[in-house]
Design an enzyme around this catalytic site. Sequence first.
Site, PDB file in Angstrom:
ATOM      1  N   LYS A 118       0.833  -1.206   0.000  1.00  0.00           N
ATOM      2  CA  LYS A 118       0.000   0.000   0.000  1.00  0.00           C
ATOM      3  C   LYS A 118       0.870   1.260   0.000  1.00  0.00           C
ATOM      4  O   LYS A 118       2.085   1.179   0.236  1.00  0.00           O
ATOM      5  CB  LYS A 118      -0.899  -0.036   1.232  1.00  0.00           C
ATOM      6  CG  LYS A 118      -1.880  -1.211   1.220  1.00  0.00           C
ATOM      7  CD  LYS A 118      -2.777  -1.187   2.439  1.00  0.00           C
ATOM      8  CE  LYS A 118      -3.743  -2.362   2.398  1.00  0.00           C
ATOM      9  NZ  LYS A 118      -4.733  -2.291   3.487  1.00  0.00           N
TER      10      LYS A 118
ATOM     11  N   PHE B 249     -15.817   4.099   6.474  1.00  0.00           N
ATOM     12  CA  PHE B 249     -14.389   4.317   6.214  1.00  0.00           C
ATOM     13  C   PHE B 249     -14.044   4.312   4.724  1.00  0.00           C
ATOM     14  O   PHE B 249     -12.915   4.624   4.346  1.00  0.00           O
ATOM     15  CB  PHE B 249     -13.544   3.274   6.960  1.00  0.00           C
ATOM     16  CG  PHE B 249     -13.818   1.846   6.572  1.00  0.00           C
ATOM     17  CD1 PHE B 249     -13.233   1.277   5.452  1.00  0.00           C
ATOM     18  CD2 PHE B 249     -14.685   1.065   7.332  1.00  0.00           C
ATOM     19  CE1 PHE B 249     -13.478  -0.043   5.096  1.00  0.00           C
ATOM     20  CE2 PHE B 249     -14.929  -0.258   6.977  1.00  0.00           C
ATOM     21  CZ  PHE B 249     -14.329  -0.816   5.856  1.00  0.00           C
TER      22      PHE B 249
ATOM     23  N   ARG C  12      -2.407 -14.310   3.925  1.00  0.00           N
ATOM     24  CA  ARG C  12      -3.123 -13.569   4.978  1.00  0.00           C
ATOM     25  C   ARG C  12      -2.432 -13.762   6.326  1.00  0.00           C
ATOM     26  O   ARG C  12      -2.328 -12.831   7.116  1.00  0.00           O
ATOM     27  CB  ARG C  12      -4.578 -14.049   5.072  1.00  0.00           C
ATOM     28  CG  ARG C  12      -5.445 -13.661   3.897  1.00  0.00           C
ATOM     29  CD  ARG C  12      -5.764 -12.201   3.839  1.00  0.00           C
ATOM     30  NE  ARG C  12      -6.623 -11.753   4.923  1.00  0.00           N
ATOM     31  CZ  ARG C  12      -7.235 -10.568   4.956  1.00  0.00           C
ATOM     32  NH1 ARG C  12      -7.087  -9.713   3.951  1.00  0.00           N
ATOM     33  NH2 ARG C  12      -7.977 -10.222   5.967  1.00  0.00           N
TER      34      ARG C  12
ATOM     35  N   THR D 190      -6.470  -7.515  10.411  1.00  0.00           N
ATOM     36  CA  THR D 190      -6.861  -6.230   9.819  1.00  0.00           C
ATOM     37  C   THR D 190      -6.365  -5.072  10.684  1.00  0.00           C
ATOM     38  O   THR D 190      -5.866  -4.071  10.170  1.00  0.00           O
ATOM     39  CB  THR D 190      -8.397  -6.177   9.652  1.00  0.00           C
ATOM     40  OG1 THR D 190      -8.761  -7.204   8.725  1.00  0.00           O
ATOM     41  CG2 THR D 190      -8.861  -4.830   9.130  1.00  0.00           C
TER      42      THR D 190
ATOM     43  N   ARG E 226       2.194  -6.799   9.313  1.00  0.00           N
ATOM     44  CA  ARG E 226       1.552  -5.696  10.046  1.00  0.00           C
ATOM     45  C   ARG E 226       2.018  -5.650  11.498  1.00  0.00           C
ATOM     46  O   ARG E 226       2.180  -4.566  12.067  1.00  0.00           O
ATOM     47  CB  ARG E 226       0.029  -5.836   9.961  1.00  0.00           C
ATOM     48  CG  ARG E 226      -0.496  -5.591   8.542  1.00  0.00           C
ATOM     49  CD  ARG E 226      -1.960  -5.947   8.406  1.00  0.00           C
ATOM     50  NE  ARG E 226      -2.440  -5.738   7.042  1.00  0.00           N
ATOM     51  CZ  ARG E 226      -3.616  -6.165   6.617  1.00  0.00           C
ATOM     52  NH1 ARG E 226      -4.429  -6.836   7.440  1.00  0.00           N
ATOM     53  NH2 ARG E 226      -3.988  -5.929   5.361  1.00  0.00           N
TER      54      ARG E 226
ATOM     55  N   HIS F 132      -1.713  -5.346   1.399  1.00  0.00           N
ATOM     56  CA  HIS F 132      -2.992  -6.027   1.169  1.00  0.00           C
ATOM     57  C   HIS F 132      -2.743  -7.460   0.729  1.00  0.00           C
ATOM     58  O   HIS F 132      -1.773  -7.738   0.020  1.00  0.00           O
ATOM     59  CB  HIS F 132      -3.781  -5.299   0.069  1.00  0.00           C
ATOM     60  CG  HIS F 132      -4.886  -6.135  -0.522  1.00  0.00           C
ATOM     61  ND1 HIS F 132      -6.114  -6.243   0.076  1.00  0.00           N
ATOM     62  CD2 HIS F 132      -4.914  -6.937  -1.618  1.00  0.00           C
ATOM     63  CE1 HIS F 132      -6.868  -7.078  -0.643  1.00  0.00           C
ATOM     64  NE2 HIS F 132      -6.163  -7.504  -1.680  1.00  0.00           N
TER      65      HIS F 132
HETATM   66  P1  ABT Z   1      -6.986  -5.287   3.014  1.00  0.00           P
HETATM   67  O1  ABT Z   1      -5.881  -6.250   2.795  1.00  0.00           O
HETATM   68  O2  ABT Z   1      -6.591  -3.878   2.744  1.00  0.00           O
HETATM   69  O3  ABT Z   1      -8.224  -5.690   2.262  1.00  0.00           O
HETATM   70  O4  ABT Z   1      -7.286  -5.341   4.580  1.00  0.00           O
HETATM   71  P2  ABT Z   1      -8.083  -6.467   5.369  1.00  0.00           P
HETATM   72  O5  ABT Z   1      -8.632  -7.486   4.441  1.00  0.00           O
HETATM   73  O6  ABT Z   1      -7.222  -6.947   6.484  1.00  0.00           O
HETATM   74  O7  ABT Z   1      -9.249  -5.644   6.015  1.00  0.00           O
HETATM   75  P3  ABT Z   1     -10.553  -5.111   5.333  1.00  0.00           P
HETATM   76  B1  ABT Z   1     -11.798  -5.362   6.292  1.00  0.00           B
HETATM   77  O8  ABT Z   1     -10.724  -5.673   3.959  1.00  0.00           O
HETATM   78  O9  ABT Z   1     -10.280  -3.581   5.258  1.00  0.00           O
HETATM   79  C1  ABT Z   1      -9.968  -2.941   4.042  1.00  0.00           C
HETATM   80  C2  ABT Z   1      -9.330  -1.615   4.332  1.00  0.00           C
HETATM   81  O10 ABT Z   1     -10.216  -0.795   5.046  1.00  0.00           O
HETATM   82  C3  ABT Z   1      -9.616  -0.287   6.209  1.00  0.00           C
HETATM   83  N1  ABT Z   1     -10.593  -0.290   7.286  1.00  0.00           N
HETATM   84  C4  ABT Z   1     -11.284  -1.427   7.560  1.00  0.00           C
HETATM   85  C5  ABT Z   1     -10.774   0.861   8.025  1.00  0.00           C
HETATM   86  O11 ABT Z   1     -10.116   1.880   7.756  1.00  0.00           O
HETATM   87  N2  ABT Z   1     -11.677   0.839   9.049  1.00  0.00           N
HETATM   88  C6  ABT Z   1     -12.387  -0.292   9.373  1.00  0.00           C
HETATM   89  O12 ABT Z   1     -13.186  -0.265  10.305  1.00  0.00           O
HETATM   90  C7  ABT Z   1     -12.179  -1.479   8.591  1.00  0.00           C
HETATM   91  C8  ABT Z   1     -12.954  -2.756   8.889  1.00  0.00           C
HETATM   92  C9  ABT Z   1      -8.447  -1.201   6.489  1.00  0.00           C
HETATM   93  C10 ABT Z   1      -8.047  -1.711   5.169  1.00  0.00           C
HETATM   94  N3  ABT Z   1      -7.018  -0.888   4.547  1.00  0.00           N
HETATM   95  N4  ABT Z   1      -6.311  -0.029   4.711  1.00  0.00           N
HETATM   96  N5  ABT Z   1      -5.501   0.772   4.433  1.00  0.00           N
HETATM   97 MG    MG Z   2      -9.715  -7.083   2.699  1.00  0.00          MG
END
Ligand code: ABT
Ligand code: MG
Length: 152
Positions: free
Chosen positions: A13, A61, A89, A95, A106, A119
Amino acid sequence: MANVNERTYIMIKPDGVQRNLVGEIIGRFEKRGFKLIALKLVQSTVEHFEKHYADHKGKTFFPRLIKHMASSPVVCMVWQGLDAVKTGRAMLGATDPLQSPVGTIRGDYALAVGRSTCHGSDAIESAEYEIKLWFPEGVVQYTSALETWIQE
Ligand code: ABT
Ligand code: MG
């Protein structure tokens, strides 16, 4: 049955690129034993990230997420190997970076949910969708001499 040719979409990212973590993250996937079959650095658009994160459309978000993702270049990759989606993952952590164990990407490099550094596809179906979205030109086919020494 685990698939030795499973593919996952991994993307460093904007925060990871800006912090010069590209080599570190690529190195982790290489050392784990995955095979690199596609790689590029791109400055992408809001419209493209809306497609990438289509599942999150409408969430509070979402606008902030898309704005951040399009703010600076990302590194797009496809890695192939045994259980690549689930293992990818696991290598990322959770996350929420603060809930990510030390030793994960992370858990070692990130603090905030909105700056999670890397990601990874969360299912085989999302990997297929994301690989087509980011590499419409296709991936590279080649034989890796290492494969024999990594997988049975
Ligand atoms: P990604 O690999 O980016 O898809 O992250 P991950 O699958 O671990 O988490 P998800 B749920 O897909 O989140 C996508 C992006 O959105 C952000 N996010 C997520 C927030 O900012 N607030 C929230 O409450 C949640 C659930 C985190 C992830 N990316 N960034 N940057
Ligand atoms: Mg995701």
